[in-house]
Write an enzyme that holds these catalytic residues in place. Structure first.
Site, mmCIF file in Angstrom:
data_model
loop_
_atom_site.group_PDB
_atom_site.id
_atom_site.type_symbol
_atom_site.label_atom_id
_atom_site.label_comp_id
_atom_site.label_asym_id
_atom_site.label_seq_id
_atom_site.Cartn_x
_atom_site.Cartn_y
_atom_site.Cartn_z
ATOM 1 N N GLU A 35 25.873 -22.881 43.958
ATOM 2 C CA GLU A 35 25.469 -23.740 45.081
ATOM 3 C C GLU A 35 26.248 -23.386 46.338
ATOM 4 O O GLU A 35 27.472 -23.272 46.301
ATOM 5 C CB GLU A 35 25.719 -25.212 44.709
ATOM 6 C CG GLU A 35 24.653 -26.136 45.213
ATOM 7 C CD GLU A 35 23.277 -25.805 44.628
ATOM 8 O OE1 GLU A 35 22.466 -25.222 45.379
ATOM 9 O OE2 GLU A 35 23.027 -26.114 43.462
ATOM 10 N N HIS A 36 25.525 -23.211 47.447
ATOM 11 C CA HIS A 36 26.106 -22.809 48.734
ATOM 12 C C HIS A 36 26.774 -21.437 48.619
ATOM 13 O O HIS A 36 27.653 -21.103 49.392
ATOM 14 C CB HIS A 36 27.091 -23.862 49.261
ATOM 15 C CG HIS A 36 26.404 -25.085 49.800
ATOM 16 N ND1 HIS A 36 26.090 -25.246 51.136
ATOM 17 C CD2 HIS A 36 25.946 -26.200 49.182
ATOM 18 C CE1 HIS A 36 25.478 -26.419 51.300
ATOM 19 N NE2 HIS A 36 25.378 -27.011 50.132
ATOM 20 N N ASP A 38 24.627 -18.711 48.416
ATOM 21 C CA ASP A 38 23.623 -17.750 48.903
ATOM 22 C C ASP A 38 23.976 -17.190 50.269
ATOM 23 O O ASP A 38 23.937 -15.980 50.477
ATOM 24 C CB ASP A 38 22.206 -18.346 48.881
ATOM 25 C CG ASP A 38 22.058 -19.644 49.659
ATOM 26 O OD1 ASP A 38 23.091 -20.229 50.078
ATOM 27 O OD2 ASP A 38 20.911 -20.084 49.854
ATOM 28 N N SER A 69 -6.620 -27.677 52.899
ATOM 29 C CA SER A 69 -5.479 -28.294 52.225
ATOM 30 C C SER A 69 -5.924 -29.546 51.485
ATOM 31 O O SER A 69 -6.200 -30.578 52.094
ATOM 32 C CB SER A 69 -4.387 -28.654 53.231
ATOM 33 O OG SER A 69 -3.395 -29.410 52.570
ATOM 34 N N GLY A 125 10.325 -32.676 49.415
ATOM 35 C CA GLY A 125 11.537 -33.369 49.830
ATOM 36 C C GLY A 125 12.546 -33.570 48.713
ATOM 37 O O GLY A 125 13.564 -34.220 48.899
ATOM 38 N N ALA A 126 12.265 -33.030 47.528
ATOM 39 C CA ALA A 126 13.211 -33.177 46.408
ATOM 40 C C ALA A 126 14.091 -31.937 46.275
ATOM 41 O O ALA A 126 14.904 -31.833 45.370
ATOM 42 C CB ALA A 126 12.449 -33.425 45.109
ATOM 43 N N SER A 130 8.966 -26.621 47.543
ATOM 44 C CA SER A 130 7.514 -26.644 47.720
ATOM 45 C C SER A 130 7.094 -25.668 48.818
ATOM 46 O O SER A 130 6.043 -25.039 48.717
ATOM 47 C CB SER A 130 7.030 -28.061 48.042
ATOM 48 O OG SER A 130 7.740 -28.603 49.135
ATOM 49 N N ASP A 175 14.822 -19.070 47.011
ATOM 50 C CA ASP A 175 13.648 -19.873 46.654
ATOM 51 C C ASP A 175 12.405 -19.009 46.499
ATOM 52 O O ASP A 175 11.629 -19.164 45.551
ATOM 53 C CB ASP A 175 13.395 -20.946 47.717
ATOM 54 C CG ASP A 175 14.588 -21.862 47.895
ATOM 55 O OD1 ASP A 175 15.525 -21.771 47.079
ATOM 56 O OD2 ASP A 175 14.594 -22.658 48.849
#
Length: 386
Positions: A35-36, A38, A69, A125-126, A130, A175
Site C-alpha cells: 500500500e502506497h 506504487d 451506458s 467509490g469503494a 471501477s 489497477d
C-alpha cells in the site's frame, strides 16, 4: 456476470436497433498487500475479482463511436474518431471511453468506429477500480473487434494514460495492469518500476472478502499528496530516485537525520516493499499463517507509521482477525481514511466472518458495512462471440 451480459445485450438491441457481435469483460481488483508503494516505484500484490465491467459491441464501417451506458439510464455518447475528441463536462462516464479511444489513436492503432453498450457491477467509490475496469474493457473491445496487435500490458498503459491525461486523475499503473492481466486463482506481483509481472498461485478455495466500512472518506486528496511529498523528500535525503532503492539497513543508519514524520512515512514504504515480496512467496507456498502475519504487519504500519487508517477500519480489522486467527489475513486496502479492508478467509469461516461483523461493527461505530465475497479471477478478455 450473466445478468450483466443480458443487460448489455438488451440495451444494445433496444437503443442501437440491432444485435451486437461480441461480449467482452474486464474485472475490478483488490490489492492484497503493498500500500502506497506504487508511486515509490515499489511492489504491489493485487488480484482481479469477480465484479466486472461488461461490453456488448459491434464494429462499424464508418468513423462513429456510439456508446450506451446501461448504468446511467441508457445515456448515449457519440463521437467521430476523425474529429477532435473532447472532454465532456456533463457526462463524466463518457470521458473514460473517449480518453481510451483517443490514446489508442495517438499510439498509432488503426480502426474504424464501433457501437458499444456498457454496464458494470464493480462497486463505485469503494476503491475497487471501477474506472480502471472501464478503461481496460474499452481497450480490450477495440483489440478484439479490430484484431489490434496490442499486448495486455499496453492496454493497461493506454488506460492509465487516458485517466492521467484525458480524465485528469493521477493514478498509478496497478489497477489497469491487474484488470488487463489477472489470472484465475492467482494474485499478481507487480514491480511498479519495471512493470514486470509475476503470477502467484493462491489456495484455490481461499475467499477474498472485501468489506467496505462505509466511512465517508474525507481529506483523501490533500493527505495523499502530503504523503507523496514526504516520500519524495525522504528519497532526496537518501540520494535515490525513489524509496524502492533504500534498504531497511540504510534507513536505520540514517534515521536520526530525518524529520520524525518523514522517517515514519519512509519506514512504512521500505518495510512494506519487503513485506510484499515476502507475501508473494508465502502465498505461492500456500503458507497462510505467514501471509496473515505479513498482512497484520502491513496494517500496523499503515496505522502507526503512515497514519492512514481510521477507527472504523481498525475496528473492522480486529473483528475479522478474531474470527480467522492464523488461518488467513486481514488489513486495510486502498488509499486510506476510510474505504475497505481485505481479508483472505478459508471458505469454512466466511459465514462466521459475515455474522460476526454484522453483530459487532455497527454496534461499535454506528455504520453499516457492505460485504463482497470474491474469488481471484481472470483479467480482461472476450467472453463470447454472438
Amino acid at each position: 456476470m450473466s445478468e450483466l451480459i443480458q443487460n448489455v445485450k438488451t440495451s444494445f438491441e433496444q437503443v442501437l436497433g440491432y444485435a451486437p457481435s461480441h461480449i467482452i469483460q474486464a474485472p475490478g481488483r483488490v490489492n492484497l498487500i503493498g500500500e502506497h508503494t506504487d508511486y515509490n516505484d515499489g511492489f504491489v500484490l493485487p488480484c482481479a475479482i469477480n465484479y466486472q465491467t461488461v461490453v456488448a459491441a459491434a464494429k462499424r464501417e464508418d468513423n462513429l463511436v456510439r456508446v450506451v451506458s446501461v448504468d446511467y439510464g441508457n445515456a448515449v455518447d457519440e463521437f467521430d474518431i476523425t474529429q477532435a475528441i473532447t472532454f465532456q463536462q456533463d457526462k463524466m462516464w463518457a470521458n473514460y471511453i473517449r480518453g481510451v479511444v483517443k490514446c489508442l489513436l495517438a499510439r498509432g492503432y488503426a480502426f474504424t468506429g464501433a457501437d458499444i453498450s456498457v454496464s458494470g457491477n464493480v462497486p463505485q467509490g469503494a476503491g475497487l477500480s471501477s474506472s480502471a475496469a472501464l478503461e481496460v474493457v474499452i481497450g480490450q473491445t477495440f483489440k478484439v473487434l479490430f484484431n489490434l496487435e496490442i499486448s495486455q500490458a499496453e492496454i493497461a498503459l493506454n488506460g492509465q494514460q487516458a485517466e492521467n491525461e484525458f480524465v485528469g486523475c493521477n493514478c498509478g499503473i496497478m489497477d489497469q495492469m491487474i484488470s488487463a492481466e489477472g489470472r484465475e486463482n492467482h494474485a499478481m506481483l507487480l514491480d511498479c518500476r519495471s512493470l514486470e509481472t509475476e503470477s502467484v498461485s493462491m489456495p484455490e478455495e481461499m475467499a477474498v472478502v472485501i468489506i467496505n466500512s462505509n466511512k465517508k472518506r474525507g481529506l483523501v486528496d490533500s493527505e495523499y499528496n502530503t504523503r507523496r511529498q514526504q516520500c519524495e523528500e525522504a528519497a532526496r535525503i537518501f540520494g535515490v530516485k525513489a524509496l524502492r532503492d533504500v534498504t531497511i539497513e540504510q534507513f536505520n543508519e540514517k534515521v536520526a537525520e530525518l524529520d520524525e514524520m518523514v522517517a515514519k512515512r519512509a519506514r512504512h514504504v521500505i518495510t512494506e516493499n519487503d513485506r510484499t515480496v515476502e507475501a508473494a512467496q508465502a502465498l505461492r507456498a500456500h503458507d497462510m499463517k505467514r501471509m496473515g502475519e505479513l498482512m497484520a504487519e502491513s496494517h500496523a504500519s499503515m496505522r502507526d507509521d503512515f497514519e492512514i487508517t481510521v477507527k472504523e477500519i481498525d475496528t473492522l480489522v480486529e473483528i475479522v482477525k478474531e474470527v480467522i486467527g492464523d488461518q488467513g489475513g486481514v488489513r486495510m486496502t486502498g488509499g486510506g481514511f476510510g474505504g475497505c479492508i481485505v481479508a483472505l478467509v478459508p471458505p469454512a469461516l466466511v459465514d462466521d466472518v459475515k455474522a460476526t461483523v454484522a453483530a459487532k461493527y455497527q454496534a461499535a461505530t454506528g455504520l453499516k458495512e457492505s460485504i463482497y465475497v470474491c474469488q481471484a479471477k481472470d483479467g480482461a478478455g472476450l467472453v463470447e462471440m454472438l
